[in-house]
Design a protein around this motif. Structure first.
Motif, PDB file in Angstrom:
ATOM      1  N   PHE A   9       0.837  -1.201   0.000  1.00 23.27           N
ATOM      2  CA  PHE A   9       0.000   0.000   0.000  1.00 23.27           C
ATOM      3  C   PHE A   9       0.870   1.249   0.000  1.00 23.27           C
ATOM      4  O   PHE A   9       0.615   2.201  -0.740  1.00 23.27           O
ATOM      5  CB  PHE A   9      -0.928  -0.014   1.224  1.00 23.27           C
ATOM      6  N   LYS A  10       1.931   1.234   0.810  1.00 16.58           N
ATOM      7  CA  LYS A  10       2.827   2.399   0.899  1.00 16.58           C
ATOM      8  C   LYS A  10       3.594   2.599  -0.410  1.00 16.58           C
ATOM      9  O   LYS A  10       3.764   3.734  -0.866  1.00 16.58           O
ATOM     10  CB  LYS A  10       3.792   2.218   2.074  1.00 16.58           C
ATOM     11  N   LEU A  58      11.842   5.530  -5.309  1.00 14.25           N
ATOM     12  CA  LEU A  58      10.735   6.396  -4.900  1.00 14.25           C
ATOM     13  C   LEU A  58      11.237   7.680  -4.233  1.00 14.25           C
ATOM     14  O   LEU A  58      10.448   8.464  -3.721  1.00 14.25           O
ATOM     15  CB  LEU A  58       9.787   5.641  -3.962  1.00 14.25           C
ATOM     16  N   ASP A  59      12.543   7.871  -4.239  1.00 19.85           N
ATOM     17  CA  ASP A  59      13.181   9.086  -3.724  1.00 19.85           C
ATOM     18  C   ASP A  59      12.877   9.313  -2.248  1.00 19.85           C
ATOM     19  O   ASP A  59      12.530  10.409  -1.823  1.00 19.85           O
ATOM     20  CB  ASP A  59      12.777  10.301  -4.560  1.00 19.85           C
ATOM     21  N   ALA A  64      12.153   7.380   6.565  1.00 24.08           N
ATOM     22  CA  ALA A  64      10.942   8.092   6.142  1.00 24.08           C
ATOM     23  C   ALA A  64       9.861   7.113   5.697  1.00 24.08           C
ATOM     24  O   ALA A  64       8.682   7.290   6.008  1.00 24.08           O
ATOM     25  CB  ALA A  64      11.270   9.064   5.013  1.00 24.08           C
ATOM     26  N   PHE A  65      10.259   6.081   4.971  1.00 24.18           N
ATOM     27  CA  PHE A  65       9.279   5.122   4.448  1.00 24.18           C
ATOM     28  C   PHE A  65       8.562   4.390   5.584  1.00 24.18           C
ATOM     29  O   PHE A  65       7.339   4.291   5.592  1.00 24.18           O
ATOM     30  CB  PHE A  65       9.974   4.108   3.528  1.00 24.18           C
ATOM     31  N   PHE A  71       2.524   1.508   9.606  1.00 27.79           N
ATOM     32  CA  PHE A  71       3.391   0.422  10.048  1.00 27.79           C
ATOM     33  C   PHE A  71       3.392   0.246  11.558  1.00 27.79           C
ATOM     34  O   PHE A  71       3.999  -0.680  12.072  1.00 27.79           O
ATOM     35  CB  PHE A  71       4.825   0.649   9.557  1.00 27.79           C
ATOM     36  N   LYS A  72       2.720   1.124  12.267  1.00 28.39           N
ATOM     37  CA  LYS A  72       2.650   1.031  13.718  1.00 28.39           C
ATOM     38  C   LYS A  72       1.490   0.114  14.099  1.00 28.39           C
ATOM     39  O   LYS A  72       0.471   0.064  13.439  1.00 28.39           O
ATOM     40  CB  LYS A  72       2.436   2.397  14.351  1.00 28.39           C
ATOM     41  N   LYS A  73       1.651  -0.612  15.203  1.00 28.91           N
ATOM     42  CA  LYS A  73       0.577  -1.504  15.648  1.00 28.91           C
ATOM     43  C   LYS A  73      -0.469  -0.745  16.392  1.00 28.91           C
ATOM     44  O   LYS A  73      -0.345   0.289  16.888  1.00 28.91           O
ATOM     45  CB  LYS A  73       1.136  -2.602  16.538  1.00 28.91           C
TER      46      LYS A  73
END
Length: 73
Positions: A9-10, A58-59, A64-65, A71-73
């Motif tokens: 998704f990211k 993706l620069d 940062a990604f 991505f955090k629970k």
């Protein structure tokens, strides 16, 4: 959503934000376009080498990604 889906998704989100097609991202990252499509669908278990290629194309960078609430629970 599992980690493969979150990652995909990211990737798709950043790819579209940058105005890149899957084909263009494949060319600049040297990753097969079908593989990128499968990643975006959450269907691939991606190696760290491929992650680095995609993130660089993706620069952005790892910090940062992955510093994203997705991505955090």
């Amino acid at each position: 959503m599992n980690i493969k889906e979150k990652f995909g998704f990211k990737v798709k989100e950043l790819r579209e934000k940058n105005g890149y097609s899957i084909e263009y991202l494949a060319n600049i990252s040297n990753v097969d376009r079908n593989y990128i499509s499968d990643i975006e669908k959450g269907q691939r278990n991606v190696s760290i080498e491929i992650i680095e290629k995609i993130i660089t194309a993706l620069d952005t960078d790892f910090g940062a990604f992955f510093n994203d609430k997705g991505f955090k629970k």
